[in-house]
Design a protein around this motif. Structure first.
Motif, PDB file in Angstrom:
ATOM      1  N   GLU A  74       0.836  -1.211   0.000  1.00 15.76           N
ATOM      2  CA  GLU A  74       0.000   0.000   0.000  1.00 15.76           C
ATOM      3  C   GLU A  74       0.865   1.253   0.000  1.00 15.76           C
ATOM      4  O   GLU A  74       0.540   2.229  -0.664  1.00 15.76           O
ATOM      5  CB  GLU A  74      -0.938   0.000   1.215  1.00 15.76           C
ATOM      6  N   GLU A  75       1.969   1.227   0.732  1.00 12.21           N
ATOM      7  CA  GLU A  75       2.877   2.371   0.750  1.00 12.21           C
ATOM      8  C   GLU A  75       3.697   2.434  -0.541  1.00 12.21           C
ATOM      9  O   GLU A  75       4.051   3.510  -1.011  1.00 12.21           O
ATOM     10  CB  GLU A  75       3.812   2.286   1.954  1.00 12.21           C
ATOM     11  N   TRP A  76       4.008   1.274  -1.112  1.00  8.81           N
ATOM     12  CA  TRP A  76       4.845   1.237  -2.299  1.00  8.81           C
ATOM     13  C   TRP A  76       4.165   1.880  -3.497  1.00  8.81           C
ATOM     14  O   TRP A  76       4.826   2.470  -4.349  1.00  8.81           O
ATOM     15  CB  TRP A  76       5.232  -0.204  -2.618  1.00  8.81           C
ATOM     16  N   LYS A  77       2.838   1.827  -3.592  1.00  8.81           N
ATOM     17  CA  LYS A  77       2.173   2.426  -4.754  1.00  8.81           C
ATOM     18  C   LYS A  77       2.364   3.942  -4.796  1.00  8.81           C
ATOM     19  O   LYS A  77       2.378   4.539  -5.859  1.00  8.81           O
ATOM     20  CB  LYS A  77       0.690   2.054  -4.791  1.00  8.81           C
ATOM     21  N   TYR A  78       2.558   4.568  -3.629  1.00  7.98           N
ATOM     22  CA  TYR A  78       2.827   6.006  -3.610  1.00  7.98           C
ATOM     23  C   TYR A  78       4.262   6.304  -4.051  1.00  7.98           C
ATOM     24  O   TYR A  78       4.536   7.343  -4.645  1.00  7.98           O
ATOM     25  CB  TYR A  78       2.570   6.577  -2.213  1.00  7.98           C
ATOM     26  N   GLU A  80       5.918   4.396  -6.275  1.00 11.58           N
ATOM     27  CA  GLU A  80       5.955   4.132  -7.715  1.00 11.58           C
ATOM     28  C   GLU A  80       5.509   5.337  -8.529  1.00 11.58           C
ATOM     29  O   GLU A  80       5.999   5.547  -9.637  1.00 11.58           O
ATOM     30  CB  GLU A  80       5.065   2.939  -8.056  1.00 11.58           C
ATOM     31  N   ARG A  81       4.606   6.139  -7.994  1.00  8.32           N
ATOM     32  CA  ARG A  81       4.165   7.334  -8.721  1.00  8.32           C
ATOM     33  C   ARG A  81       5.294   8.342  -8.881  1.00  8.32           C
ATOM     34  O   ARG A  81       5.295   9.132  -9.818  1.00  8.32           O
ATOM     35  CB  ARG A  81       3.010   8.010  -7.984  1.00  8.32           C
TER      36      ARG A  81
END
Length: 196
Positions: A74-78, A80-81
């Motif tokens: 969940e934190e990694w998707k931020y 990746e942006r």
């Protein structure tokens, strides 16, 4: 003692009035070092300035910096942006684009030559201005196929539009044509009309 004053957030500025004292203005703190030799090494994070004498002693991260590792998707998707893409993405197909950009069409395959596009999907037409703005040359790059037929067709178009004698240089090995003068917009109009 003399001082160099360096502002990291807005680039480096050197004040040579006091060349022995080194001061670095870093966001949220000021780091000062006084050394006899004013040789600097800037850390990769731009958070500290280390003199040449201290660089051998201080190889680790700056003091006071704490971090934690996370394995949470969940934190990694931020994160990746924030990472820039490795390849420029393909443009989304539309009827028209607000910038006036036109994608290549199938009509370009009917010609004995082909003009490729840059990695940003723009036609490879460039203007080079020489010393003091005197010598202007228009470059068309990424040419495949019969480069001499392209030079002939484009030269006829430019002579028709400008009424001038057009001087060209063809580099068949590297795949580019040079036109003496500023004909970028005329070349772009011709390239778009041919579907490249």
């Amino acid at each position: 003692m003399a001082a160099f004053r360096l502002a990291i957030s807005s680039g480096f500025r050197i004040n040579a009035l006091k060349p022995r004292r080194i001061t670095a203005c870093v966001p949220f703190r000021v780091v000062e070092h006084t050394h006899p030799i004013p040789v600097l090494t800037v850390a990769a994070s731009h958070s500290t300035i280390i003199s040449a004498a201290d660089s051998a002693k201080e190889k680790s991260a700056p003091a006071g910096r704490e971090y934690s590792e996370s394995q949470d998707p969940e934190e990694w998707k931020y994160v990746e942006r924030l990472i820039p893409p490795v390849v420029v993405p393909e443009p989304v197909p539309r009827d028209s684009y607000p910038s006036g950009w036109i994608p290549p069409t199938d009509e370009s395959l009917k010609h004995p030559y082909f003009i490729g596009r840059s990695k940003n999907h723009m036609p490879s037409v460039y203007l080079r201005i020489g010393h003091r703005g005197i010598g202007k040359r228009t470059f068309i790059r990424k040419i495949k196929g019969d480069i001499w037929a392209l030079e002939r067709d484009l030269k006829e178009y430019l002579v028709e539009k400008t009424g001038k004698i057009i001087i060209t240089q063809v580099n068949e090995m590297c795949g580019y044509i040079v036109f003496r003068g500023d004909y970028v917009f005329l070349c772009l109009d011709w390239i778009k009309s041919k579907g490249f």
